[in-house]
Write a protein that holds these residues in place. Structure first.
Motif, PDB file in Angstrom:
ATOM      1  N   GLN A 185       0.807  -1.203   0.000  1.00  9.85           N
ATOM      2  CA  GLN A 185       0.000   0.000   0.000  1.00  9.85           C
ATOM      3  C   GLN A 185       0.854   1.272   0.000  1.00  9.85           C
ATOM      4  N   SER A 186       0.260   2.336  -0.526  1.00  7.65           N
ATOM      5  CA  SER A 186       0.881   3.656  -0.495  1.00  7.65           C
ATOM      6  C   SER A 186       0.076   4.530   0.464  1.00  7.65           C
ATOM      7  N   LEU A 187       0.749   5.087   1.464  1.00 11.62           N
ATOM      8  CA  LEU A 187       0.078   5.840   2.523  1.00 11.62           C
ATOM      9  C   LEU A 187       0.530   7.292   2.539  1.00 11.62           C
ATOM     10  N   LEU A 188      -0.414   8.177   2.843  1.00 10.12           N
ATOM     11  CA  LEU A 188      -0.100   9.571   3.117  1.00 10.12           C
ATOM     12  C   LEU A 188      -0.545   9.883   4.537  1.00 10.12           C
ATOM     13  N   ILE A 189       0.366  10.403   5.343  1.00  6.49           N
ATOM     14  CA  ILE A 189       0.015  10.878   6.676  1.00  6.49           C
ATOM     15  C   ILE A 189      -0.151  12.382   6.585  1.00  6.49           C
ATOM     16  N   ALA A 190      -1.403  12.840   6.671  1.00  3.00           N
ATOM     17  CA  ALA A 190      -1.708  14.269   6.622  1.00  3.00           C
ATOM     18  C   ALA A 190      -1.660  14.807   8.040  1.00  3.00           C
ATOM     19  N   GLY A 191      -0.698  15.669   8.264  1.00  4.63           N
ATOM     20  CA  GLY A 191      -0.355  16.107   9.615  1.00  4.63           C
ATOM     21  C   GLY A 191       1.003  15.528   9.955  1.00  4.63           C
ATOM     22  N   GLY A 192       1.908  15.574   8.980  1.00  4.69           N
ATOM     23  CA  GLY A 192       3.224  14.965   9.144  1.00  4.69           C
ATOM     24  C   GLY A 192       4.035  15.569  10.259  1.00  4.69           C
ATOM     25  N   GLY A 193       3.718  16.814  10.658  1.00  8.05           N
ATOM     26  CA  GLY A 193       4.460  17.459  11.727  1.00  8.05           C
ATOM     27  C   GLY A 193       3.909  17.198  13.115  1.00  8.05           C
ATOM     28  N   SER A 194       2.934  16.285  13.222  1.00  4.53           N
ATOM     29  CA  SER A 194       2.355  15.979  14.531  1.00  4.53           C
ATOM     30  C   SER A 194       3.315  15.190  15.401  1.00  4.53           C
ATOM     31  N   THR A 195       3.245  15.413  16.704  1.00  2.80           N
ATOM     32  CA  THR A 195       4.067  14.623  17.617  1.00  2.80           C
ATOM     33  C   THR A 195       3.620  13.165  17.662  1.00  2.80           C
ATOM     34  N   PHE A 196       2.430  12.868  17.156  1.00  5.14           N
ATOM     35  CA  PHE A 196       1.963  11.484  17.110  1.00  5.14           C
ATOM     36  C   PHE A 196       2.485  10.735  15.886  1.00  5.14           C
ATOM     37  N   THR A 197       3.024  11.456  14.901  1.00  5.15           N
ATOM     38  CA  THR A 197       3.453  10.806  13.658  1.00  5.15           C
ATOM     39  C   THR A 197       4.563   9.781  13.869  1.00  5.15           C
ATOM     40  N   PRO A 198       5.614  10.051  14.659  1.00  6.46           N
ATOM     41  CA  PRO A 198       6.640   9.019  14.849  1.00  6.46           C
ATOM     42  C   PRO A 198       6.088   7.722  15.433  1.00  6.46           C
ATOM     43  N   GLY A 199       5.144   7.833  16.390  1.00  9.87           N
ATOM     44  CA  GLY A 199       4.543   6.639  16.970  1.00  9.87           C
ATOM     45  C   GLY A 199       3.755   5.845  15.953  1.00  9.87           C
ATOM     46  N   ILE A 200       3.111   6.553  15.015  1.00  7.89           N
ATOM     47  CA  ILE A 200       2.380   5.862  13.951  1.00  7.89           C
ATOM     48  C   ILE A 200       3.348   5.138  13.030  1.00  7.89           C
ATOM     49  N   ILE A 201       4.461   5.776  12.700  1.00  9.16           N
ATOM     50  CA  ILE A 201       5.478   5.121  11.862  1.00  9.16           C
ATOM     51  C   ILE A 201       6.000   3.858  12.544  1.00  9.16           C
ATOM     52  N   MET A 202       6.300   3.947  13.825  1.00  8.27           N
ATOM     53  CA  MET A 202       6.792   2.775  14.557  1.00  8.27           C
ATOM     54  C   MET A 202       5.746   1.661  14.546  1.00  8.27           C
ATOM     55  N   MET A 203       4.484   2.036  14.706  1.00 10.22           N
ATOM     56  CA  MET A 203       3.405   1.059  14.705  1.00 10.22           C
ATOM     57  C   MET A 203       3.253   0.414  13.330  1.00 10.22           C
ATOM     58  N   LEU A 204       3.337   1.213  12.278  1.00 10.26           N
ATOM     59  CA  LEU A 204       3.232   0.673  10.923  1.00 10.26           C
ATOM     60  C   LEU A 204       4.354  -0.331  10.651  1.00 10.26           C
ATOM     61  N   LEU A 205       5.551  -0.006  11.119  1.00  7.81           N
ATOM     62  CA  LEU A 205       6.683  -0.910  10.902  1.00  7.81           C
ATOM     63  C   LEU A 205       6.489  -2.238  11.623  1.00  7.81           C
ATOM     64  N   PHE A 254      -0.718  13.962  -2.565  1.00 10.11           N
ATOM     65  CA  PHE A 254      -1.943  13.183  -2.721  1.00 10.11           C
ATOM     66  C   PHE A 254      -1.983  12.327  -3.979  1.00 10.11           C
ATOM     67  N   THR A 255      -1.010  12.449  -4.849  1.00  8.62           N
ATOM     68  CA  THR A 255      -0.969  11.620  -6.051  1.00  8.62           C
ATOM     69  C   THR A 255      -0.444  10.222  -5.707  1.00  8.62           C
ATOM     70  N   ASP A 256      -1.093   9.202  -6.245  1.00 13.76           N
ATOM     71  CA  ASP A 256      -0.657   7.803  -6.068  1.00 13.76           C
ATOM     72  C   ASP A 256      -0.646   7.382  -4.602  1.00 13.76           C
ATOM     73  N   VAL A 257      -1.790   7.525  -3.940  1.00 10.98           N
ATOM     74  CA  VAL A 257      -1.924   7.006  -2.576  1.00 10.98           C
ATOM     75  C   VAL A 257      -3.187   6.150  -2.470  1.00 10.98           C
ATOM     76  N   ASP A 258      -3.117   5.142  -1.626  1.00 11.97           N
ATOM     77  CA  ASP A 258      -4.268   4.269  -1.369  1.00 11.97           C
ATOM     78  C   ASP A 258      -5.049   4.719  -0.138  1.00 11.97           C
ATOM     79  N   PHE A 259      -4.324   5.242   0.848  1.00 10.31           N
ATOM     80  CA  PHE A 259      -4.956   5.685   2.082  1.00 10.31           C
ATOM     81  C   PHE A 259      -4.352   7.019   2.532  1.00 10.31           C
ATOM     82  N   VAL A 260      -5.225   7.904   2.968  1.00  2.00           N
ATOM     83  CA  VAL A 260      -4.803   9.130   3.645  1.00  2.00           C
ATOM     84  C   VAL A 260      -5.153   8.970   5.121  1.00  2.00           C
ATOM     85  N   MET A 261      -4.134   8.976   5.967  1.00  2.00           N
ATOM     86  CA  MET A 261      -4.345   8.921   7.413  1.00  2.00           C
ATOM     87  C   MET A 261      -4.216  10.347   7.934  1.00  2.00           C
TER      88      MET A 261
END
Length: 457
Positions: free
Chosen positions: A6-26, A77-84
């Motif tokens: 899948q191709s993912l976009l995290i909208a709100g990339g500067g959020s303090t929650f973003t690193p935790g989401i990346i770790m969870m995705l991994l 937003f080009t070529d993404v399956d999910f926007v989180m």
């Protein structure tokens, strides 16, 4: 079977929650493989601090995943399956205003409930709609999984203003409470339970909880909640574990006072703001609210750690924590991508699921999720007590969205009056006038404001 990456976009990339989401995705790549992750944010500098660290984490742990951080909508937003999506319009500086302005009038200041939630909702609507429009323009087949707050108001706005959008609004608060329920029961996971639940976001009740063999688990949970709220057995005896902030411990414990209002059910913790608002005001420090705590602790620690990783160019000893609750969003994405028919609590149009309730209300209920999105499960009739409370709160949410769409001061004043947290129409107007001033540049202009006058005595 090989799962499509899948191709993912995290909208709100500067959020303090973003690193935790990346770790969870991994940690979930075996069941949700990823070929590309993008970050999008309108604050380039803030996003870069998070993105530089996340890029190193990805290079070290999953180098096959393409990574990109951008402020350009077309690129993002080009070529993404999910926007989180987890954006915060106005950042924590505006959350601080949402919390402190109501306290001036003896009204609870909270980011999703009461005047603070209404203020935040008026900022969030435009931001989320903009993301939807970008997604539909550049990746029309993509799904948006939105957990931007305040979820109830945002969900009503998307229902009314973008009715055909492929967006699912979610909240992990019930997930967190169910995790505590599983600890109370001594279960390995909340997924060992099957729940029935209904309500609005941050405004709901569990009506049935069973194990996989169909055994009723409600009596044991009720017995515990009646005495301790949702404070877990380990927390009661002070065993070491995840450190819980005092404000959250109060919230979990307060559930024991909410529970007796309907002992046939188990309550969402946020109901305390509506049933005992004066208690929350008494505990609040008007000079130092939850926003200050977050800015002083979470903001500093996450950005400090991200900068450290970027400076030493390795994340081998990274102190960034996996956002376990965010695993909920992986379950949702998997259900859509691979048609897993996962059972999940989601915010969806009622449309008869609660048979004696407004069909256009955005309710939080169990759904079965597959490739076509959520299929709500009927919960039947709801009791008069909950129905009355929910009708009042739905009216608040609908009036806020109408106020935003129409630029109506009158309707936003009415929304504040209807909130159970606001004592009277005079205080509602004082709050509204202060919030308008604080939110200049964020809210649409409220065109009929000059027509409203109320004596201030």
């Amino acid at each position: 079977m090989t799962l499509k990456k899948q191709s993912l976009l995290i909208a709100g990339g500067g959020s303090t929650f973003t690193p935790g989401i990346i770790m969870m995705l991994l940690e979930n790549l075996d069941k949700f493989p990823i070929r590309q992750i993008k970050f999008f944010d309108n604050d380039e500098e803030r996003q870069k601090e998070i993105a530089d660290a996340c890029e190193i984490i990805l290079q070290e742990r999953a180098p096959e995943i393409t990574f990109l951080a951008t402020t350009d909508p077309e690129t993002a937003f080009t070529d993404v399956d999910f926007v989180m999506a987890h954006i915060r319009v106005g950042k924590y500086a505006m959350r601080e205003q949402d919390e402190k302005i109501p306290l001036k009038y003896g009204v609870i200041g909270q980011e999703t409930c009461g005047p603070g939630g209404i203020s935040y909702g008026m900022r969030s609507i435009g931001g989320v709609l903009e993301l939807i429009d970008y997604m539909e323009l550049y990746s029309p087949d993509a799904w948006m999984l939105n957990y931007s707050n305040p979820a109830a108001i945002v969900a009503e706005a998307t229902r009314k203003l973008r009715p055909t959008a492929k967006i699912i609004n979610i909240c992990d608060m019930p997930v967190g409470i169910e995790h505590r329920m599983s600890e109370i029961l001594g279960l390995q996971s909340r997924k060992d339970m099957t729940v029935r639940y209904y309500g609005l976001n941050h405004f709901g009740w569990w009506t049935d909880i069973r194990d996989k063999d169909g055994n009723d688990l409600m009596p044991k949970i009720k017995e515990h909640v009646a005495e301790h709220g949702y404070v877990t057995p380990n927390e009661l005896v002070g065993r070491p574990g995840e450190e819980i902030e005092p404000s959250w411990m109060h919230t979990y414990g307060k559930a024991k006072e909410v529970y007796p209002l309907d002992p046939k059910t188990l309550p969402n913790t946020y109901l305390k703001y509506y049933f005992f608002p004066q208690d929350e005001v008494a505990l609040a420090d008007p000079e130092h609210t939850r926003a200050n705590e977050v800015m002083e602790h979470r903001e500093k620690s996450v950005f400090s750690e991200c900068n450290r990783i970027a400076n030493i160019q390795t994340a081998e000893d990274a102190k960034l924590e996996t956002d376990d609750h965010a695993s909920y969003i992986v379950d949702l994405a998997r259900a859509i991508a691979y048609n897993t028919k996962e059972r999940m609590l989601l915010i969806v149009p009622n449309d008869g699921a609660l048979s004696n309730f407004d069909p256009t209300a955005m309710v939080e209920i169990p759904c079965i999720v597959g490739s076509n999105g959520p299929e709500p499960l009927a919960q039947g009739e709801i009791p008069r007590f909950q129905k009355g409370l929910m009708e009042q709160q739905v009216a608040v949410e609908k009036l806020v969205v109408e106020a935003w769409a129409e630029g109506s001061y009158q309707k936003l004043w009415q929304a504040l009056i209807l909130s159970r947290t606001v004592p009277n129409a005079r205080v509602a107007k004082q709050l509204l006038d202060d919030l308008i001033e604080a939110n200049q540049g964020y809210w649409p202009e409220l065109k009929d404001s000059v027509k409203v006058t109320v004596p201030m005595v």
